[in-house]
Design an enzyme around this catalytic site. Sequence first.
Site, PDB file in Angstrom:
ATOM      1  CG  ASP A  71      -0.058   0.263   2.372  1.00 33.00           C
ATOM      2  OD1 ASP A  71       1.051   0.292   2.632  1.00 33.00           O
ATOM      3  OD2 ASP A  71      -1.092   0.246   3.646  1.00 33.00           O
ATOM      4  CG  ASP A  76       8.639   0.841  11.389  1.00 32.35           C
ATOM      5  OD1 ASP A  76       7.860   0.179  12.127  1.00 32.35           O
ATOM      6  OD2 ASP A  76       8.849   1.992  11.884  1.00 32.35           O
ATOM      7  N   GLY A  77       8.931  -3.058  11.286  1.00 33.38           N
ATOM      8  CA  GLY A  77       9.382  -3.902  12.523  1.00 33.38           C
ATOM      9  C   GLY A  77       8.790  -3.320  13.738  1.00 33.38           C
ATOM     10  CG  HIS A  84      -0.389   2.881   7.639  1.00 34.84           C
ATOM     11  ND1 HIS A  84       0.697   2.446   7.555  1.00 34.84           N
ATOM     12  CD2 HIS A  84      -1.329   2.125   6.955  1.00 34.84           C
ATOM     13  CE1 HIS A  84       0.664   1.478   6.772  1.00 34.84           C
ATOM     14  NE2 HIS A  84      -0.399   1.230   6.224  1.00 34.84           N
ATOM     15  CG  ASP A  99       4.404  -2.954  12.366  1.00 33.69           C
ATOM     16  OD1 ASP A  99       4.613  -4.135  11.998  1.00 33.69           O
ATOM     17  OD2 ASP A  99       5.439  -2.242  12.573  1.00 33.69           O
ATOM     18  CD  GLU A 102       4.912  -2.057  16.616  1.00 31.98           C
ATOM     19  OE1 GLU A 102       5.700  -2.222  17.681  1.00 31.98           O
ATOM     20  OE2 GLU A 102       5.417  -1.357  15.601  1.00 31.98           O
ATOM     21  CG  HIS A 119      -4.502   7.611  16.565  1.00 34.60           C
ATOM     22  ND1 HIS A 119      -3.957   8.785  17.126  1.00 34.60           N
ATOM     23  CD2 HIS A 119      -4.137   7.374  15.348  1.00 34.60           C
ATOM     24  CE1 HIS A 119      -3.494   9.449  16.204  1.00 34.60           C
ATOM     25  NE2 HIS A 119      -3.295   8.592  15.156  1.00 34.60           N
ATOM     26  CD  GLU A 120      -3.640   4.460  13.032  1.00 34.79           C
ATOM     27  OE1 GLU A 120      -4.030   4.864  12.112  1.00 34.79           O
ATOM     28  OE2 GLU A 120      -2.726   4.774  13.703  1.00 34.79           O
ATOM     29  CG  HIS A 123      -5.884   8.789  10.905  1.00 28.90           C
ATOM     30  ND1 HIS A 123      -5.740  10.094  10.851  1.00 28.90           N
ATOM     31  CD2 HIS A 123      -4.932   8.344  11.752  1.00 28.90           C
ATOM     32  CE1 HIS A 123      -4.889  10.512  11.775  1.00 28.90           C
ATOM     33  NE2 HIS A 123      -4.188   9.342  12.158  1.00 28.90           N
ATOM     34  CG  HIS A 129      -1.798  13.062  13.374  1.00 30.08           C
ATOM     35  ND1 HIS A 129      -0.852  12.431  12.482  1.00 30.08           N
ATOM     36  CD2 HIS A 129      -2.315  11.738  13.744  1.00 30.08           C
ATOM     37  CE1 HIS A 129      -0.869  11.052  12.601  1.00 30.08           C
ATOM     38  NE2 HIS A 129      -1.675  10.699  13.147  1.00 30.08           N
ATOM     39  CG  ASP A 280      -7.810  17.414  51.238  1.00 30.94           C
ATOM     40  OD1 ASP A 280      -8.140  16.708  50.524  1.00 30.94           O
ATOM     41  OD2 ASP A 280      -8.254  17.840  52.236  1.00 30.94           O
TER      42      ASP A 280
END
Lengths: 368, 79
Positions: A71, A76-77, A84, A99, A102, A119-120, A123, A129, A280
């Site tokens: 895509d 990146d490992g 994304h 990923d 992870e 989060h994704e 998008h 962001h 307190d």
Amino acid sequence: YAITYDNPRWTKTNLTYSILNYTPYLSRAVVEESIEKAFQVWSSVTPLTFSRVYDEEGDIELAFYRGDHDDNNPFDGPNYSLAHAFQPGPRIGGDVHFDLDERWTDTSENFNLFYVATHELGHSLGLTHSSDIGALMFPSYTWYTDDFVLNQDDINRIQALYGPSPNPVQPTGATTPQPCDSDLTFDAITTFRGEVMFFKGRFYIRVARFLPEPELNLIGILWPNLPGKLDAAYEASIIDEVRFFKGNRVWAVRTQSVLRGFPVDIQSFFGFPSSVTHIDAAVSEEYSEKTYFFVDDMYWRYDERRRSMDPGYPKLISEGFPGVGNKVDDVFEKNGYFYFFRETTQYRFNLQTKRVDAIRDSNTWFNC
Amino acid sequence: FPVFQDGQRQDVETAWKYLENYYNLNKETAASDPSVKELMARKLKQMQQIFGLKVTGKSDPETLRAMRKPRCGVPDATP
């Protein structure tokens, strides 16, 4: 609000999703539950509904991939780039890629699948962001605690696209504190190696001589093991420790580490009776090495050297510290003064004269 | 790269790659061909603003630290 270029959005409100595969680090049930919870975050603040489909392609497809997966956005490992997603649209539009390399979790350990999925999906629904560090849509991974509350910035932005939820009870989100907000109050305040740190929710505001402006950041960036919404904090400078309180538990911190064996309960650590279930405010007087704990309208005194409570306490705050009122929210020591805070007011208490000699707004420390 | 104060090659590469991935650096370099120094400084400022860092246009340690944190792969600045 900053929304993806050309404001892409779904034109229908009933969306479907499909899960193509799973991570080996979590059971299928946990993955499914995390993703379902992530959808619920967004459906609770918009008119959107999400239903899972099994034998067909959903509007939003979620999948785990390793490395290059055709895509044009290779993973990146382990670490760094976690996931994304694509903006609303047909085919790959709206899809979420995690990923596969992870270590995905359902705890506060890195990396929490529910948090990243939520989060994704932001998008997938059309959000870019956010520059609000407290927002879910902030680009970096900022999950440190178990309690999740959508930020008001995220709610405002998604509702600018889809409108509010039809539910009569409108959810409100957490807001990121603004140091110059005159209504700002604090959960806790302490000195820390010559600086002063103010705590509010999941955030700290740091004031140091060499910083022209206060630094706002997440508590978890410095101390991932500390909870948010603290009750009190103080620095025991003689042993270079800062102690944080929430409920009847205390955490001891030195530099960036929570010390081993903490949290412990305040009754066994300091000798409070079981009737004391929270603190307190707290402050340690540097020259005497005596620590004052403020609980409701009373205060206690603890000897840091002997590591025991002084006899004859508790006493009334209004008698020991005249002028500061019956109850305090926060306190810290600087240059021979105790600075007491109650709601949006601070009281400067002179330790020599034992009197309040100045009353100010609470945010005078931030160069507003 | 004069924008890099300490000239560490690895830091340059980290910042370049980051701005390429998340701030559209390579495409704009090819399209408008402004001074690379200016473009990088501009992109760094954009990134520093989003992350609430001190806006210097330089790859100071705070900026590099923010760049090395785990993050979402969706760009922060994109058409």
